[in-house]
Design an enzyme around this catalytic site. Structure first.
Site, PDB file in Angstrom:
ATOM      1  N   LYS A 173       0.761  -1.032  -0.131  1.00 15.76           N
ATOM      2  CA  LYS A 173      -0.045   0.091   0.019  1.00 15.76           C
ATOM      3  C   LYS A 173       0.825   1.042   0.132  1.00 15.76           C
ATOM      4  O   LYS A 173       1.738   1.232   0.763  1.00 15.76           O
ATOM      5  CB  LYS A 173      -0.683  -0.151   1.298  1.00 15.76           C
ATOM      6  CG  LYS A 173      -1.846   1.155   1.214  1.00 15.76           C
ATOM      7  CD  LYS A 173      -2.781   1.003   2.405  1.00 15.76           C
ATOM      8  CE  LYS A 173      -3.882   2.048   2.660  1.00 15.76           C
ATOM      9  NZ  LYS A 173      -4.770   2.056   3.690  1.00 15.76           N
ATOM     10  N   SER A 191      -9.396   2.467   2.876  1.00 12.41           N
ATOM     11  CA  SER A 191      -8.444   3.097   1.937  1.00 12.41           C
ATOM     12  C   SER A 191      -7.517   2.162   1.348  1.00 12.41           C
ATOM     13  O   SER A 191      -6.919   2.543   0.492  1.00 12.41           O
ATOM     14  CB  SER A 191      -7.618   3.997   3.001  1.00 12.41           C
ATOM     15  OG  SER A 191      -7.208   3.332   3.982  1.00 12.41           O
ATOM     16  N   SER A 200     -10.323   0.175   7.051  1.00 13.05           N
ATOM     17  CA  SER A 200      -9.673   0.152   5.665  1.00 13.05           C
ATOM     18  C   SER A 200      -9.116  -1.288   5.183  1.00 13.05           C
ATOM     19  O   SER A 200      -8.603  -1.250   4.014  1.00 13.05           O
ATOM     20  CB  SER A 200      -8.477   1.227   5.885  1.00 13.05           C
ATOM     21  OG  SER A 200      -9.060   2.649   5.877  1.00 13.05           O
TER      22      SER A 200
END
Length: 400
Positions: free
Chosen positions: A79, A150, A174
């Site tokens: 990420k 996210s 998330s």
């Protein structure tokens, strides 16, 4: 017909590599071919350098057998809120859009490299992993729907067979919400079990690294690499559903947030577990837990003020309005309210421990419904945040 290497789980890839039936370079080239075909649709990657990937793969192939780690050659996406010494870290922020690379890896990336993982690239995220503004990443099953956030790109890339594993983070859902939206497994370990050094910070109390995979065996593989069970005694026998006591906790938000998709999945899960011999009980959390929704909001908002202050002072005009709002404390959250929220959460930890100890498993919603149509909004975080809120900053492992 040749085997589709992209469909292999991490565990299967490891087996073939160890048996000498596959090279890391051949595996990497298969994944890159899949990405070339699919990423224009899914847009899961914020940075990917094929030449760097192949160079890593060749180096791994040259590693002597006795020096190969437990993840040797297995590809993983990172990420884009985790520092990587050979790739830029941009946080999906206009402030860092031209960033090149950092001098160090985040602690999670260091562990993965030491284990021999092939760091494939950086996956798409919402801005600083702190907003619900989506796009351009898409849900691979239905490209007009959000993949969630996210950790959008991490979940979408794993679901689309572009990579078997990916690293995400969670502050209020998330990891487990995108996992649910994309039909894969997401794991949020106990808070503090994995170092957050080198990760973009939103809330020091709630931020937690997490993992995405397509099989439970692959999550178990990552848990071993990060030594998540080293301090826990091994059970005398494997867990079995038959005879297990399983609680279904709808939480106090259920009447307001449970859509038809969630309600149908909820009833199906209870039915399947009951058929397999589990004792299923629908339970209500103690009344004090209703305060956690507000306490969680207070804690994250209070800690976001300091987390984003530097970015704000550096380039306020490039920050999303919600992050500006945190720094400027538009909610007028007082220090007293902030501390009372932290204290309230702390008081509920032993209450949760006593409640949860009555069951083998406690199931709570990870999303409000199916992935919503459109890319502008990554989905309602209330349900997923409930799994974080049961004990913010405490010991709770969440699996989608």
């Amino acid at each position: 017909m040749p085997e589709d290497l992209t469909r292999l789980s991490a565990t299967q890839v490891l087996h073939r590599l160890r048996q000498g039936h596959l090279t890391v370079e051949a595996y990497a080239r298969a994944l890159l071919a899949r990405i070339r075909t699919r990423n224009p649709v899914v847009q899961a990657w914020s940075y990917l350098d094929p030449e760097l990937v192949i160079a890593q793969a060749r180096k791994l192939d040259q590693t002597p057998l006795e020096k190969r780690g437990p993840l040797h050659g297995v590809a993983i996406g990172i990420k884009d809120v985790a520092l990587t010494q050979d790739m830029p870290t941009r946080y999906n922020s206009d402030i860092y859009r031209d960033s090149t690379q950092s001098a160090v890896d985040a602690a999670t990336v260091t562990v993965l490299r030491a284990a021999g993982a092939l760091i494939l690239g950086k996956t798409a995220t919402t801005e600083f992993a702190a907003t619900t503004v989506g796009g351009p990443c898409r849900n691979p099953h239905h490209p007009e729907h959000t993949p969630g956030g996210s950790s959008s790109g991490s979940a979408a890339a794993v679901a689309d067979f572009q990579v078997p594993l990916a690293l995400g983070t969670q502050t209020g859902g998330s990891t487990i919400r995108p996992a649910s939206y994309n039909g894969i497994y997401g794991f949020k370990p106990t808070w503090g079990a994995i170092s957050r050094e080198g990760l973009c910070q939103f809330s020091i109390t709630c931020d937690t690294p997490g993992f995405f995979a397509r099989t439970v065996e692959d999550l178990d593989l990552l848990a071993d690499v990060f030594q998540l069970a080293d301090d826990e005694p091994l059970p005398e026998s494997p867990f079995t559903v038959n005879g297990a006591r399983i609680a279904f906790a709808r939480t106090h938000l259920w009447p307001d947030i449970a859509g038809p998709g969630l309600q149908a999945a909820w009833e199906k899960a209870k039915s399947l577990l009951t058929q397999r011999g589990a004792t299923v009980e629908e339970v209500d959390l103690p009344g004090e837990f209703e305060k956690l929704t507000q306490w969680h909001a207070n804690v994250t908002a209070g800690e976001a003020r300091s987390a984003f202050l530097g970015h704000y002072l550096l380039s306020k005009d490039k920050l999303h309005p919600s992050l500006i709002s945190h720094v400027e404390n538009e909610r007028r959250l007082s220090n007293k309210e902030f501390l009372e929220s932290l204290d309230g959460c702390a008081r509920l930890r032993p209450v949760w421990d006593e409640f949860a100890s009555q069951y083998d498993v406690v199931i709570a919603p990870s999303m409000t419904d199916e992935a919503p149509h459109g890319l502008e909004f990554t989905g309602d975080q209330k349900a997923a945040a409930m799994t974080q809120q049961k004990c913010p900053g405490g010991r709770t492992d969440s699996v989608r």
